[in-house]
Design an enzyme around this catalytic site. Structure first.
Site, short mmCIF file in Angstrom:
data_model
loop_
_atom_site.label_atom_id
_atom_site.label_comp_id
_atom_site.label_asym_id
_atom_site.label_seq_id
_atom_site.Cartn_x
_atom_site.Cartn_y
_atom_site.Cartn_z
N ASP A 13 45.53 10.79 21.34
CA ASP A 13 45.00 9.47 21.75
C ASP A 13 45.85 8.86 22.48
OD1 ASP A 13 42.46 7.49 21.52
OD2 ASP A 13 44.43 6.27 21.16
N GLU A 15 46.58 5.14 24.49
CA GLU A 15 46.25 3.90 24.99
C GLU A 15 46.68 3.64 26.55
OE1 GLU A 15 44.38 2.24 23.22
OE2 GLU A 15 44.52 3.44 21.37
N HIS A 153 42.26 1.34 17.96
CA HIS A 153 42.84 1.17 19.48
C HIS A 153 44.36 1.11 19.32
CE1 HIS A 153 38.75 0.49 20.17
NE2 HIS A 153 38.57 -0.36 19.70
N ASP A 158 44.47 5.96 15.69
CA ASP A 158 43.26 6.69 16.14
C ASP A 158 43.35 8.31 15.96
OD1 ASP A 158 41.85 4.34 16.61
OD2 ASP A 158 41.91 4.39 18.91
#
Length: 209
Positions: A13, A15, A153, A158
């Site tokens: 994941d 960000e 998040h 995540d």
């Protein structure tokens, strides 16, 4: 060609500063877990400095602040390390088209290319958990009864929750259809089918085992 098991891969994941590397957005955090035969055996998590200030919206959305990022290494340094973590592996991500865009863009900056398979847990969830109210990660974690392992998040949390969701989907298929060995290409095909065809596809797979 040897087929890849669906339960041994990297779940990742990102960000980011925004929605598209095409318009200058960069990664600010990468989180990933390595699954081996359905068990998490390794983790990778790093914040990274994109070289410019992030927006107040992104600070609020992720909890990652400009002050936190000023102390962190540049994206290029982190991605050099991460390229080693995923070398020779396949990947899964929730809304994989988003994460794959950033993976490819950030690896390109360090002259690396990801050559493995990539599958989207969000698309697979639309076929396996058709009854879910929606297919956002947070909703599916609650729907499937998966424990929350951290704050949504943030990349590592995540990635971990996506990994547990991924395994819950594999286990549901195994239990409902009696398919013990699932391959990643089979999940990729399932993700591209219309929802009305998911049952017959999985039933046909079971008949071939």
């Amino acid at each position: 060609m040897q087929r890849s098991s669906a339960d041994s891969l990297v779940v990742l994941d990102f960000e980011t500063t925004g929605l598209s590397p095409q318009y200058g957005d960069r990664a600010i955090e990468i989180g990933a877990v390595l699954l081996e035969q359905g068990k998490i055996v390794d983790r990778f998590q790093r914040l990274m400095n994109p070289g410019f200030r992030i927006s107040p919206f992104i600070e609020s959305y992720t909890g990652i602040t400009n002050e936190m990022l000023t102390r962190e290494p540049r994206c290029e340094e982190v991605m050099e390390d991460f390229s080693g973590f995923i070398a020779g592996r396949n990947i899964v991500a929730h809304n994989a088209s988003f994460d794959r865009k950033f993976l490819d863009a950030e690896l390109k900056r360090v002259h690396k290319v990801f050559a493995g398979e990539c599958c989207c847990s969000l698309l697979v969830s639309r076929r396996v958990y058709q009854e879910a109210p929606n297919h956002k990660l947070q909703t599916l974690v609650s729907h499937a009864g998966i424990p929350e392992t951290g704050t949504f998040h943030r990349a590592l949390a995540d990635a971990e929750m996506t990994a547990h969701l991924w395994m819950s989907m594999l286990n549901r298929i195994r239990q409902q259809y009696g398919i013990q060995q699932l391959f990643l290409d089979e999940l990729g095909k399932l993700s591209k089918l219309g929802k009305l065809y998911a049952h017959s596809y999985l039933s046909d797979l079971a008949g071939c085992r």
